[in-house]
Design a protein around this motif. Structure first.
Motif, PDB file in Angstrom:
ATOM      1  N   LYS A  11       8.758  -2.963  -6.033  1.00 41.16           N
ATOM      2  CA  LYS A  11       8.935  -1.556  -6.365  1.00 41.16           C
ATOM      3  C   LYS A  11       9.303  -1.379  -7.791  1.00 41.16           C
ATOM      4  O   LYS A  11       8.672  -0.615  -8.474  1.00 41.16           O
ATOM      5  CB  LYS A  11       9.908  -0.900  -5.455  1.00 41.16           C
ATOM      6  CG  LYS A  11       9.935   0.739  -5.597  1.00 41.16           C
ATOM      7  CD  LYS A  11      10.962   1.163  -4.600  1.00 41.16           C
ATOM      8  CE  LYS A  11      10.824   2.809  -4.692  1.00 41.16           C
ATOM      9  NZ  LYS A  11      12.188   3.280  -4.099  1.00 41.16           N
ATOM     10  N   LYS A  12      10.120  -2.382  -8.134  1.00 41.72           N
ATOM     11  CA  LYS A  12      10.719  -2.199  -9.621  1.00 41.72           C
ATOM     12  C   LYS A  12       9.643  -2.398 -10.637  1.00 41.72           C
ATOM     13  O   LYS A  12       9.304  -1.796 -11.633  1.00 41.72           O
ATOM     14  CB  LYS A  12      11.854  -3.131  -9.742  1.00 41.72           C
ATOM     15  CG  LYS A  12      12.314  -3.045 -11.300  1.00 41.72           C
ATOM     16  CD  LYS A  12      13.449  -3.940 -11.277  1.00 41.72           C
ATOM     17  CE  LYS A  12      14.156  -4.170 -12.712  1.00 41.72           C
ATOM     18  NZ  LYS A  12      15.269  -5.581 -12.843  1.00 41.72           N
ATOM     19  N   GLY A  13       8.541  -3.526 -10.288  1.00 47.65           N
ATOM     20  CA  GLY A  13       7.282  -3.734 -11.096  1.00 47.65           C
ATOM     21  C   GLY A  13       6.536  -2.784 -11.180  1.00 47.65           C
ATOM     22  O   GLY A  13       6.027  -2.246 -12.284  1.00 47.65           O
ATOM     23  N   LEU A  14       6.177  -1.944  -9.860  1.00 53.33           N
ATOM     24  CA  LEU A  14       5.177  -0.891  -9.976  1.00 53.33           C
ATOM     25  C   LEU A  14       5.646   0.051 -10.740  1.00 53.33           C
ATOM     26  O   LEU A  14       4.990   0.833 -11.359  1.00 53.33           O
ATOM     27  CB  LEU A  14       4.945  -0.706  -8.606  1.00 53.33           C
ATOM     28  CG  LEU A  14       3.754  -1.570  -7.870  1.00 53.33           C
ATOM     29  CD1 LEU A  14       3.656  -1.117  -6.321  1.00 53.33           C
ATOM     30  CD2 LEU A  14       2.687  -2.134  -8.117  1.00 53.33           C
ATOM     31  N   ILE A  20       3.987   5.718  -5.511  1.00 56.88           N
ATOM     32  CA  ILE A  20       4.401   5.688  -7.000  1.00 56.88           C
ATOM     33  C   ILE A  20       3.075   6.330  -7.781  1.00 56.88           C
ATOM     34  O   ILE A  20       3.466   6.735  -8.916  1.00 56.88           O
ATOM     35  CB  ILE A  20       4.645   4.153  -7.124  1.00 56.88           C
ATOM     36  CG1 ILE A  20       6.052   3.626  -6.589  1.00 56.88           C
ATOM     37  CG2 ILE A  20       4.899   4.033  -8.719  1.00 56.88           C
ATOM     38  CD1 ILE A  20       6.337   2.290  -6.718  1.00 56.88           C
ATOM     39  N   PHE A  21       1.941   5.965  -7.257  1.00 57.90           N
ATOM     40  CA  PHE A  21       0.861   6.450  -8.359  1.00 57.90           C
ATOM     41  C   PHE A  21       0.253   7.637  -7.738  1.00 57.90           C
ATOM     42  O   PHE A  21      -1.007   7.764  -8.026  1.00 57.90           O
ATOM     43  CB  PHE A  21      -0.137   5.296  -8.540  1.00 57.90           C
ATOM     44  CG  PHE A  21       0.397   4.036  -9.059  1.00 57.90           C
ATOM     45  CD1 PHE A  21       0.726   3.998 -10.484  1.00 57.90           C
ATOM     46  CD2 PHE A  21       1.047   2.837  -8.198  1.00 57.90           C
ATOM     47  CE1 PHE A  21       1.197   2.923 -11.165  1.00 57.90           C
ATOM     48  CE2 PHE A  21       1.366   1.637  -9.063  1.00 57.90           C
ATOM     49  CZ  PHE A  21       1.608   1.872 -10.390  1.00 57.90           C
ATOM     50  N   ALA A  22       0.972   8.304  -6.692  1.00 59.51           N
ATOM     51  CA  ALA A  22       0.253   9.263  -6.029  1.00 59.51           C
ATOM     52  C   ALA A  22      -0.503  10.616  -6.926  1.00 59.51           C
ATOM     53  O   ALA A  22      -1.856  10.905  -6.793  1.00 59.51           O
ATOM     54  CB  ALA A  22       1.417  10.343  -5.432  1.00 59.51           C
ATOM     55  N   ASP A  23       0.260  10.794  -8.171  1.00 58.93           N
ATOM     56  CA  ASP A  23      -0.579  11.758  -8.748  1.00 58.93           C
ATOM     57  C   ASP A  23      -1.389  11.281 -10.173  1.00 58.93           C
ATOM     58  O   ASP A  23      -1.365  12.111 -11.113  1.00 58.93           O
ATOM     59  CB  ASP A  23       0.490  12.944  -9.382  1.00 58.93           C
ATOM     60  CG  ASP A  23       1.217  13.309  -8.099  1.00 58.93           C
ATOM     61  OD1 ASP A  23       0.546  13.801  -7.147  1.00 58.93           O
ATOM     62  OD2 ASP A  23       2.372  13.427  -8.260  1.00 58.93           O
ATOM     63  N   LEU A  24      -1.567   9.972 -10.225  1.00 62.26           N
ATOM     64  CA  LEU A  24      -2.154   9.537 -11.393  1.00 62.26           C
ATOM     65  C   LEU A  24      -3.573   8.883 -11.003  1.00 62.26           C
ATOM     66  O   LEU A  24      -3.939   8.623  -9.911  1.00 62.26           O
ATOM     67  CB  LEU A  24      -1.284   8.202 -11.845  1.00 62.26           C
ATOM     68  CG  LEU A  24      -0.067   8.464 -12.386  1.00 62.26           C
ATOM     69  CD1 LEU A  24       1.188   7.617 -12.413  1.00 62.26           C
ATOM     70  CD2 LEU A  24      -0.187   9.330 -13.699  1.00 62.26           C
ATOM     71  N   PRO A  25      -4.372   8.648 -12.024  1.00 57.35           N
ATOM     72  CA  PRO A  25      -5.884   8.317 -11.960  1.00 57.35           C
ATOM     73  C   PRO A  25      -5.814   6.697 -11.810  1.00 57.35           C
ATOM     74  O   PRO A  25      -6.440   5.936 -12.387  1.00 57.35           O
ATOM     75  CB  PRO A  25      -6.491   8.761 -13.073  1.00 57.35           C
ATOM     76  CG  PRO A  25      -5.721   8.632 -14.000  1.00 57.35           C
ATOM     77  CD  PRO A  25      -4.264   9.067 -13.494  1.00 57.35           C
ATOM     78  N   VAL A  26      -5.198   6.152 -10.659  1.00 54.79           N
ATOM     79  CA  VAL A  26      -4.716   4.655 -10.558  1.00 54.79           C
ATOM     80  C   VAL A  26      -5.486   4.373  -8.974  1.00 54.79           C
ATOM     81  O   VAL A  26      -5.145   5.089  -8.139  1.00 54.79           O
ATOM     82  CB  VAL A  26      -3.250   4.394 -10.584  1.00 54.79           C
ATOM     83  CG1 VAL A  26      -3.398   2.921 -10.406  1.00 54.79           C
ATOM     84  CG2 VAL A  26      -2.756   4.383 -12.061  1.00 54.79           C
ATOM     85  N   TYR A  27      -6.343   3.573  -8.914  1.00 52.84           N
ATOM     86  CA  TYR A  27      -6.837   3.194  -7.624  1.00 52.84           C
ATOM     87  C   TYR A  27      -6.641   1.803  -7.200  1.00 52.84           C
ATOM     88  O   TYR A  27      -6.324   0.729  -8.062  1.00 52.84           O
ATOM     89  CB  TYR A  27      -8.423   3.138  -7.849  1.00 52.84           C
ATOM     90  CG  TYR A  27      -8.714   4.482  -8.107  1.00 52.84           C
ATOM     91  CD1 TYR A  27      -9.468   5.270  -6.969  1.00 52.84           C
ATOM     92  CD2 TYR A  27      -8.718   5.366  -9.279  1.00 52.84           C
ATOM     93  CE1 TYR A  27      -9.991   6.563  -6.959  1.00 52.84           C
ATOM     94  CE2 TYR A  27      -9.126   6.384  -9.139  1.00 52.84           C
ATOM     95  CZ  TYR A  27      -9.648   7.160  -8.200  1.00 52.84           C
ATOM     96  OH  TYR A  27     -10.334   8.417  -8.376  1.00 52.84           O
ATOM     97  N   LEU A  28      -6.571   1.374  -5.853  1.00 54.87           N
ATOM     98  CA  LEU A  28      -6.028   0.081  -5.516  1.00 54.87           C
ATOM     99  C   LEU A  28      -7.191  -0.364  -4.958  1.00 54.87           C
ATOM    100  O   LEU A  28      -7.826   0.281  -3.719  1.00 54.87           O
ATOM    101  CB  LEU A  28      -4.801   0.434  -4.441  1.00 54.87           C
ATOM    102  CG  LEU A  28      -4.562  -0.957  -3.568  1.00 54.87           C
ATOM    103  CD1 LEU A  28      -3.841  -2.025  -4.317  1.00 54.87           C
ATOM    104  CD2 LEU A  28      -3.576  -0.257  -2.510  1.00 54.87           C
ATOM    105  N   HIS A  29      -7.641  -1.602  -5.083  1.00 54.53           N
ATOM    106  CA  HIS A  29      -8.605  -2.210  -4.095  1.00 54.53           C
ATOM    107  C   HIS A  29      -8.156  -2.358  -2.773  1.00 54.53           C
ATOM    108  O   HIS A  29      -7.077  -2.769  -2.526  1.00 54.53           O
ATOM    109  CB  HIS A  29      -8.816  -3.627  -4.803  1.00 54.53           C
ATOM    110  CG  HIS A  29     -10.125  -4.039  -4.234  1.00 54.53           C
ATOM    111  ND1 HIS A  29     -10.132  -4.596  -2.791  1.00 54.53           N
ATOM    112  CD2 HIS A  29     -11.626  -4.228  -4.337  1.00 54.53           C
ATOM    113  CE1 HIS A  29     -11.540  -5.039  -2.435  1.00 54.53           C
ATOM    114  NE2 HIS A  29     -12.242  -4.711  -3.708  1.00 54.53           N
ATOM    115  N   VAL A  50       0.788  -1.189  -0.012  1.00 50.35           N
ATOM    116  CA  VAL A  50       0.137   0.150   0.104  1.00 50.35           C
ATOM    117  C   VAL A  50       1.050   1.333  -0.022  1.00 50.35           C
ATOM    118  O   VAL A  50       0.606   2.253  -0.748  1.00 50.35           O
ATOM    119  CB  VAL A  50      -0.932   0.046   1.158  1.00 50.35           C
ATOM    120  CG1 VAL A  50      -1.764   1.557   1.127  1.00 50.35           C
ATOM    121  CG2 VAL A  50      -1.948  -1.352   1.091  1.00 50.35           C
ATOM    122  N   SER A  51       1.966   1.229   0.858  1.00 47.89           N
ATOM    123  CA  SER A  51       2.848   2.634   0.890  1.00 47.89           C
ATOM    124  C   SER A  51       3.504   2.617  -0.395  1.00 47.89           C
ATOM    125  O   SER A  51       3.546   3.816  -1.027  1.00 47.89           O
ATOM    126  CB  SER A  51       3.729   2.060   1.813  1.00 47.89           C
ATOM    127  OG  SER A  51       3.520   2.028   3.127  1.00 47.89           O
TER     128      SER A  51
END
Lengths: 430, 430
Positions: free
Chosen positions: A419-422, A344-353, A338-339
Motif C-alpha cells: 500500500k505504501k509503495g502504491l 488507490i488509482f480509482a480516478d487516474l488513467p492507470v491500468y493494471l494488467h 487488485v483491491s
C-alpha cells in the motif's frame, strides 16, 4: 562507463568477457536492489526483485523433510556425491512419473535434465539454438509477446540473438469498473516474422509471464505450438511460476507438452530460490545435449534442491502443498493487490494488467508524462523499489511510448508495504 | 558419431551447441563411470572419478551444523532467498577474514566470488581471458605443466584456447627403493612460449595437481608468479585440494596469493561435492567481472553450500577439522597406496608419481606395450575403472609415447578395493 577488466590496464578481455561484464540497465538495477536490501533501512519498500514470499507452512514442510533426510541418514550421501551431468537420477525419475500421472505425457527420466537454476538452463537453451551457428549462419530466438522476462536479454553469446513482437493491448470490461487490460499475442505479426525471417530458430514465452502476470490462453499456446511445428523450430515455455508447482495461476489454463516443446520449470518459486534448481522437460535428444553441456560447463548440477523434494513428490505431498497452501496464499496476495490498485488509482488513467498468475502487478500509466525510468529514480529517492518496465521490452524500439509507461511490482509482500509503495507511486505520477 | 541435435533432423545447432555437445574421450569416460556406478555391480572396482571419500567425523560435523542451522531458524532464509550474483555475502566476509588471519593477505569480501562449483568458475575465467577477444585477436591459456586437469580441456567457447608444456620427468632416489618420479616444470620451454607467442593471456596450474598428486614447489610457484607479472597476465591456481581446506597436502608447501593471482578453491573435496560451491579469490576487478557474468548466466550461486560452513569458519572449527581429521585420513590413504604400489609392482618397470597431495595415484608404465586406452578397455571388461592418462595431456601431441603410458587412480577408497584394482592392472601390463 569503463570496461571492468580494462580498468586493470594490463588485462585484455574476450568478446564473451566484454559482452557479459558490460554494465547495462538491468545490472545497475540489480545492484541498486542488492544495496537497498543490504541497507537495513527500516523504511525500505522493496517491491522489486523476483523473490517469492516466505510461506510459513511451506517452510515447515521443507524443514520437516530436511529433518527426515537427516534422520534417515540420507544427507551425507546428498552432500557427499557428485550427481551425473543430467542431474539427480532419483528426482528425475520421480518427477517424470508425477508429470505422467498428472498430464499423461508418458515421460521418463530421460526427458528431464536439471541445472543450477532455470537461468542457467536458459543460457544453455538459447545458446544451443541461436547465435552463431555451426554452419556460419546467424539464428535468433523469437519472443512472440513482449514484454518478456528481462533475464533473457543478456544471455546470448552472440549479439542480436533475440527478436520480440509488440503485444496487442486489450482493455477489459470488468464488472466493478476496475481499469484492467490484457496483452494478447499479435499472431499476424508473429506469422509475418516467421514467414519473412528464416533466421528464427526457436520461440520462447514465459507463462505465467514475468513481468506482467499474464497467462497466455490455451488457444495462444496451441497456435504457437502449431507455428513451431510448421517452421520445425522448438517452442520453449518458461513455466517457473506455473503448474504443477508452484502452481501460481489464478485463471483457467492447461499445461501442454509434446516432443517439440521445451518446458522449463523451477523449484525457486516454491520458496527454494537459494537452492538453485531448474528443470527442463524435453525430448531426449535435447536432454542429452543439455547433459553434455552441463558436464563441460559445471560437471553436475547440485544435488540438494532436487533431493529435498524427491520424497515429497514420490509420496504425492508436493502438489497438495501447492494446491492447498501456495496457491491460496498467492491468490490472496493477488486479490489484495487488485483491491489496493482499484482503491488507490480509482480516478487516474492507470491500468493494471489482468492478474492471472505469478506474483507481479504490471501497471500502465497511460498518457503519463513521466517515464518509467524517471519514476524509478524518483521512487528510489523515497526508498521505494520497483522495476521500470522498459527493461522487459527486449528488442522493442525506444520510440514506442507504451514501452516507457509501465512498471513491475512484486506483490509477494505484506499489505502495508504494498500500500505504501502504491501510494508513493500515486504521488509521483499525478 | 552423429551430432546429437542433428539426429532430430529439424534442428540446426549453434557453434556453441556443436562444440559443447561433441562426444569426446572424456564424455564417453564419464558416461562409462556413471553407468558403472548405477549398475550396483558388487564386483565393481571404482577407482575413476574425483569423488572425495566419505569421512565419518566430517559428515558428522556437517550434519551437526545442519541441525544447528535448523534449530536456530536459519534454514528457511538460506533456502528461501536469492543471494546476490557474487555469492553469499556473509560467507564471503567470513572467508576473507579467515584467509587474512591465516596468510596476512589483507582480503575483504570484495576479493571473493562464488560459483556453482569450481568447474563453473573456470568456465568463466578461461572465457574471460582467452578465446576470441574483443579486439578480434585470439588468446590462449598456458598450462605450464602437463598433465593437467582434464575438465579444463572442453571449456573453451572458442577452439584452440589451451596450450600445455610437457613436463620434465625426474626419477627420484627413495630411501627404500620405491620407484617414484616427479614432474617438474620445464621453465625453459615455458619462457620460450611466452617470449615467442604473444597470444598467451593467462597461466593456469592445479596445485595439488589433478591427476598426478604433484604439488609444484614454492619455487616453481614463485617463478610462475614472476613470469605472469613480467608478461602482465594473470596466474590462475586451482587449489581445489589444497590449503587451508580441505588441506590434502603431504609435503612442505606454502599457499601464495597476490592481486595478480586468481586462487580457485572449492567445498567439494571437503566432502561436499553435491552442494556445488566453488570460490574465487582475486583482485576486485576480476571479482566484479565474475559477478556480472554470474548475474547474466545463473542469476546467483546457490546459498546452501556457503551457508553450511559459514559458522564453522567464523568460529574457527573448519581448519582444525581439516588438520586433525581430513588431512590424517587422506595421508593414511596415501601411505596405504604407496605401500600397495611398492608391494604389487616391485619387480616391474612401473613408476609412481610422488604422492604429495590430493587423492590420486599416477602410475607410469614405462616401456609398456599396452597404451593407457587399451588398458582402460581391458580393465573395464573386468569391472575395474581408472582414468587413462592420455586425456590429461591437454594439447600434447599424440606421438609422445609417455602420453599413453600413465593412468590416474582415485585412492580415496578402501584398501581391499584399491588392492584388487592394482593387482588387476598388474596382470594386464605384464
Amino acid at each position: 562507463m569503463p570496461n571492468l577488466l580494462n580498468v586493470l590496464g594490463f588485462m585484455n578481455y574476450s568478446h564473451f568477457g566484454s559482452k557479459f561484464t558490460q554494465p547495462n540497465g538491468i545490472t545497475q538495477l540489480m545492484e541498486d536492489l542488492g544495496n537497498a536490501k543490504n541497507s537495513n533501512n527500516p523504511n525500505l519498500v522493496m517491491l522489486g526483485g523476483g523473490n517469492p514470499a516466505s510461506v510459513p507452512q511451506v517452510n515447515t514442510a521443507f524443514i520437516n523433510e530436511l529433518n527426515h533426510l537427516v534422520k534417515n541418514n540420507k544427507i551425507a550421501q546428498i552432500m557427499g556425491l557428485y550427481d551425473g551431468p543430467t542431474g539427480n537420477d532419483e528426482f528425475r525419475a520421480v518427477l517424470a512419473n508425477q508429470l505422467t500421472q498428472e498430464y499423461a505425457w508418458n515421460l521418463t527420466a530421460s526427458n528431464i535434465a536439471l541445472g543450477n537454476g532455470s537461468q542457467a538452463n536458459f543460457f544453455i537453451l538459447f545458446n544451443l539454438f541461436a547465435g552463431k551457428m555451426a554452419d556460419g549462419s546467424h539464428k535468433k530466438v523469437l519472443f512472440p509477446l513482449a514484454p518478456e522476462y528481462v533475464g533473457y536479454a543478456d544471455q546470448g553469446l552472440t549479439d542480436d540473438m533475440f527478436v520480440a513482437i509488440k503485444p496487442e493491448i486489450e482493455i477489459l470490461n470488468t464488472p466493478n469498473g476496475s481499469k484492467q487490460f490484457k496483452y494478447v499475442i499479435d499472431f499476424d505479426a508473429v506469422k509475418a516474422v516467421l514467414a519473412n525471417d528464416n533466421s528464427i530458430s526457436a520461440l520462447c514465452v514465459s507463462r505465467p509471464t514475468n513481468p506482467t502476470g499474464n497467462v497466455i490462453t490455451d488457444d495462444e499456446v496451441h497456435q504457437l505450438d502449431l507455428l513451431a511445428k510448421q517452421y520445425t523450430i522448438p517452442l520453449i515455455i518458461d513455466n517457473a511460476y506455473g503448474d504443477p508447482f508452484p502452481g501460481c495461476i489464478y485463471t483457467d489454463a492447461n499445461l501442454t507438452w509434446n516432443s517439440n516443446i521445451i518446458l522449463c520449470m523451477s523449484l525457486s518459486k516454491l520458496g527454494l530460490p537459494g537452492l538453485r534448481t531448474g528443470i527442463v522437460v524435453a525430448n531426449n535428444e535435447i536432454i542429452k545435449a543439455i547433459s553434455r553441456v552441463n558436464g563441460a560447463m559445471v560437471l553436475s548440477p547440485n544435488s540438494f534442491g532436487p533431493s529435498l523434494v524427491t520424497r515429497l513428490i514420490k509420496d504425492n505431498e508436493l502438489l497438495p502443498l501447492c494446491k492447498n497452501t501456495i496457491l491460496p496464499f498467492y491468490k490472496n496476495k493477488a486479490q489484495v493487490a487488485v483491491s489496493l490498485f482499484d482503491e488507490i488509482f480509482a480516478d487516474l488513467p492507470v491500468y493494471l494488467h489482468k492478474v492471472e498468475g505469478a506474483f507481479f502487478m504490471w501497471l500502465w500509466f497511460k498518457d503519463s508524462k513521466i517515464t518509467s525510468e524517471q519514476l524509478y529514480q524518483k521512487l528510489k529517492k523515497q526508498d521505494v523499489y520497483i522495476i521500470p518496465g522498459h527493461n522487459f521490452f527486449i528488442g522493442i524500439e525506444d520510440s514506442w511510448e507504451h514501452k516507457h509507461q509501465c512498471v513491475r511490482i512484486n506483490y509477494a509482500t505484506d499489505e502495508a508495504t504494498l500500500k505504501k509503495g502504491l501510494e508513493t507511486i500515486k504521488t509521483l505520477i499525478m
